[in-house]
Write an enzyme that holds these catalytic residues in place. Structure first.
Site, PDB file in Angstrom:
ATOM      1  N   ARG A   1       0.849  -1.195   0.000  1.00 17.45           N
ATOM      2  CA  ARG A   1       0.000   0.000   0.000  1.00 17.45           C
ATOM      3  C   ARG A   1       0.885   1.246   0.000  1.00 17.45           C
ATOM      4  O   ARG A   1       1.973   1.229   0.585  1.00 17.45           O
ATOM      5  CB  ARG A   1      -0.949  -0.015   1.202  1.00 17.45           C
ATOM      6  CG  ARG A   1      -1.941  -1.173   1.159  1.00 17.45           C
ATOM      7  CD  ARG A   1      -2.851  -1.210   2.367  1.00 17.45           C
ATOM      8  NE  ARG A   1      -3.830  -2.287   2.267  1.00 17.45           N
ATOM      9  CZ  ARG A   1      -3.632  -3.538   2.685  1.00 17.45           C
ATOM     10  NH1 ARG A   1      -2.482  -3.860   3.255  1.00 17.45           N
ATOM     11  NH2 ARG A   1      -4.576  -4.462   2.542  1.00 17.45           N
TER      12      ARG A   1
ATOM     13  N   LYS B   1      -3.665  -1.959   6.873  1.00 21.00           N
ATOM     14  CA  LYS B   1      -5.113  -2.134   6.850  1.00 21.00           C
ATOM     15  C   LYS B   1      -5.586  -3.228   7.795  1.00 21.00           C
ATOM     16  O   LYS B   1      -6.600  -3.094   8.480  1.00 21.00           O
ATOM     17  CB  LYS B   1      -5.582  -2.435   5.428  1.00 21.00           C
ATOM     18  CG  LYS B   1      -7.080  -2.275   5.226  1.00 21.00           C
ATOM     19  CD  LYS B   1      -7.433  -2.234   3.758  1.00 21.00           C
ATOM     20  CE  LYS B   1      -8.914  -1.937   3.566  1.00 21.00           C
ATOM     21  NZ  LYS B   1      -9.282  -1.875   2.133  1.00 21.00           N
TER      22      LYS B   1
ATOM     23  N   HIS C   1      -1.657   3.413  -5.584  1.00 19.53           N
ATOM     24  CA  HIS C   1      -2.303   2.146  -5.240  1.00 19.53           C
ATOM     25  C   HIS C   1      -2.397   1.230  -6.454  1.00 19.53           C
ATOM     26  O   HIS C   1      -2.604   0.023  -6.326  1.00 19.53           O
ATOM     27  CB  HIS C   1      -3.701   2.434  -4.691  1.00 19.53           C
ATOM     28  CG  HIS C   1      -4.246   1.364  -3.804  1.00 19.53           C
ATOM     29  ND1 HIS C   1      -4.838   0.230  -4.291  1.00 19.53           N
ATOM     30  CD2 HIS C   1      -4.272   1.239  -2.456  1.00 19.53           C
ATOM     31  CE1 HIS C   1      -5.226  -0.536  -3.288  1.00 19.53           C
ATOM     32  NE2 HIS C   1      -4.894   0.049  -2.164  1.00 19.53           N
TER      33      HIS C   1
ATOM     34  N   ARG D   1      -0.711  -2.277  -7.039  1.00 21.26           N
ATOM     35  CA  ARG D   1      -1.296  -3.481  -6.453  1.00 21.26           C
ATOM     36  C   ARG D   1      -2.246  -4.153  -7.442  1.00 21.26           C
ATOM     37  O   ARG D   1      -2.219  -5.381  -7.616  1.00 21.26           O
ATOM     38  CB  ARG D   1      -2.026  -3.128  -5.154  1.00 21.26           C
ATOM     39  CG  ARG D   1      -1.076  -2.683  -4.057  1.00 21.26           C
ATOM     40  CD  ARG D   1      -1.771  -2.097  -2.844  1.00 21.26           C
ATOM     41  NE  ARG D   1      -2.635  -3.035  -2.147  1.00 21.26           N
ATOM     42  CZ  ARG D   1      -2.222  -3.991  -1.336  1.00 21.26           C
ATOM     43  NH1 ARG D   1      -0.927  -4.173  -1.134  1.00 21.26           N
ATOM     44  NH2 ARG D   1      -3.080  -4.776  -0.711  1.00 21.26           N
TER      45      ARG D   1
ATOM     46  N   HIS E   1      -3.929  -9.308   2.143  1.00 23.12           N
ATOM     47  CA  HIS E   1      -5.371  -9.417   2.344  1.00 23.12           C
ATOM     48  C   HIS E   1      -5.638 -10.541   3.339  1.00 23.12           C
ATOM     49  O   HIS E   1      -4.819 -11.449   3.498  1.00 23.12           O
ATOM     50  CB  HIS E   1      -6.083  -9.720   1.024  1.00 23.12           C
ATOM     51  CG  HIS E   1      -6.075  -8.564   0.076  1.00 23.12           C
ATOM     52  ND1 HIS E   1      -6.334  -8.712  -1.278  1.00 23.12           N
ATOM     53  CD2 HIS E   1      -5.831  -7.241   0.264  1.00 23.12           C
ATOM     54  CE1 HIS E   1      -6.258  -7.535  -1.865  1.00 23.12           C
ATOM     55  NE2 HIS E   1      -5.947  -6.626  -0.952  1.00 23.12           N
TER      56      HIS E   1
ATOM     57  N   TYR F   1      -4.668 -17.677   7.869  1.00 26.75           N
ATOM     58  CA  TYR F   1      -3.289 -18.130   7.736  1.00 26.75           C
ATOM     59  C   TYR F   1      -2.361 -17.145   8.434  1.00 26.75           C
ATOM     60  O   TYR F   1      -2.665 -15.963   8.567  1.00 26.75           O
ATOM     61  CB  TYR F   1      -2.896 -18.208   6.253  1.00 26.75           C
ATOM     62  CG  TYR F   1      -3.543 -19.341   5.497  1.00 26.75           C
ATOM     63  CD1 TYR F   1      -3.138 -20.654   5.694  1.00 26.75           C
ATOM     64  CD2 TYR F   1      -4.547 -19.092   4.568  1.00 26.75           C
ATOM     65  CE1 TYR F   1      -3.718 -21.695   4.988  1.00 26.75           C
ATOM     66  CE2 TYR F   1      -5.140 -20.120   3.854  1.00 26.75           C
ATOM     67  CZ  TYR F   1      -4.719 -21.425   4.066  1.00 26.75           C
ATOM     68  OH  TYR F   1      -5.290 -22.443   3.363  1.00 26.75           O
TER      69      TYR F   1
END
Length: 409
Positions: free
Chosen positions: A242, A267, A330, A333, A357, A367
């Site tokens: 990011r 985030k 951004h 990404r 994410h 995970y």
């Protein structure tokens, strides 16, 4: 031994300031000048703090103890007396001791150490501009859902729908803080679900066509701006983090020997690992003599103690003739997400992990940060090699490329 009025009155100045202890954190400091100051020490959130309670004899021993006990009760209920005092000073009228504004400013003060300064400033400005004028002076326990909705609709009606949703989130967090500190019993925002319009999803501008990506990379290679911004532009497509994470990258989080960058994703607030390709390591080694002595990899123009401006990358795009509708910080990404899947054929799960994410297994469990790390290292190196080919004008897969799309995930 506890203090008495007699001891307080009889305390004389000496060659240097000295301390006379009472109990439960209260003590008197006798200054060289003869002035006598009350102090109260306490611990909050694992930190030692001190409050001044005024001077003796204006504040008697009895009053000093009463104030100490009041602050101890605050600590017991999860309120930091120092934050409470600062918030009280910021409120022009303190007729309402449990006003929304007072509690909101106290909450802001508590959160300040957890947030970057830009995030803090945005929330503070939103509260001052859009919320305090309407409900700031009200007692927090008297605020009704319809009053909050009226505040939010004023924002919505001027066309700032996303701001309205953020304001609702701010108000909700303040009420939760009030509940946690025993100054409210419920959160009225829970009754406002669906009351605001849903914002239209916005997609950040990005370049995803291989030929156009190659052209962008060539423009970056020939960029004639500052060395710091040029290095940031070169690293951005290789790591596709990011924008705020890139510009605030810190040397302490980067290990050039293991070729890893470890930090907390902005985030999700989860630990994240970015495997660094050989190309990324070369860029970081090139900039290390310039900024390696400081905190930030990409320091700002005003000093090493501040990161590069959040407009630096966007300004560089504009200087290269790339409009905001074409590409954003951004956008790297989205570029990586698209080409890693469509051209290099890496599994979605591996890509999503590297994008930081939230990824869960078939049982719904998240995970950890090291999941599929070896595969992600392979992917990041193949990605860097593929970008090299695109920069040369060749939309071909890198030498030695072995797709992972057949692996079990």
């Amino acid at each position: 031994m506890s203090l008495t009025d007699t001891r307080c009155k009889g305390a004389k100045s000496q060659e240097k300031d000295y301390k006379m202890s009472d109990e439960k954190g209260l003590y008197m400091i006798v200054k060289i000048t003869g002035a006598k100051w009350w102090r109260f020490d306490y611990s909050f959130d694992g930190k030692r703090k001190t409050l001044s309670l005024g001077t003796y004899p204006d504040i008697s021993l009895k009053i000093a103890r009463e104030r100490r006990d009041e602050y101890r009760r605050m600590v017991a209920t999860g309120i930091d007396p120092s934050a409470n005092r600062k918030a009280s000073k910021l409120v022009e009228s303190i007729e309402v001791k449990d006003s929304f504004k007072l509690i909101a400013l106290e909450w802001l003060n508590v959160k300040k150490s957890e947030w970057v300064s830009s995030h803090y400033s945005k929330i503070e400005a939103r509260l001052q501009r859009d919320i305090f004028p309407w409900i700031g002076d009200k007692s927090i326990i008297e605020i009704k859902p319809i009053e909050i909705l009226n505040v939010l609709k004023r924002i919505q009606d001027r066309g700032s729908l996303e701001t309205a949703h953020r304001a609702k989130s701010d108000i909700s967090q303040i009420f939760r803080y009030a509940i946690q500190t025993d100054r409210a019993q419920n959160n009225p925002t829970i009754h406002l679900g669906g009351a605001l319009k849903t914002p239209k999803e916005k997609h950040m501008a990005s370049i995803v066509e291989p030929a156009q990506v190659g052209e962008l990379l060539r423009q970056i290679e020939s960029y004639e701006g500052t060395f710091i911004v040029r290095c940031a532009l070169q690293l951005a497509p290789l790591v596709f983090v990011r924008p705020g994470e890139l510009r605030q990258a810190q040397w302490k989080d980067i290990n050039l020997e293991t070729a890893e960058w470890r930090f907390k994703a902005s985030k999700t607030h989860q630990d994240h690992i970015v495997p660094l390709s050989k190309q990324a390591v070369e860029i970081l080694k090139a900039i290390q003599p310039y900024s390696g002595h400081g905190l930030y990899v990409f320091p700002g123009l005003r000093g090493d103690d501040r990161p590069m401006s959040n407009n630096a990358i966007l300004s560089a795009f504009r200087r290269m003739g790339i409009e905001k509708e074409e590409m954003s910080g951004h956008g790297f990404r989205a570029m990586a997400r698209t080409l890693l899947a469509e051209r290099l054929r890496f599994p979605d799960g591996i890509i999503e992990h590297q994008l930081a994410h939230q990824v869960r297994d078939v049982h719904g469990r998240a995970y950890n940060r090291t999941s599929f790390l070896n595969d992600r290292k392979i992917m990041m190196q193949d990605w860097a090699n593929y970008l090299d080919n695109l920069r040369k004008g060749e939309d071909v897969l890198p030498d030695g490329f072995t797709p992972l799309h057949s692996m079990q995930y």
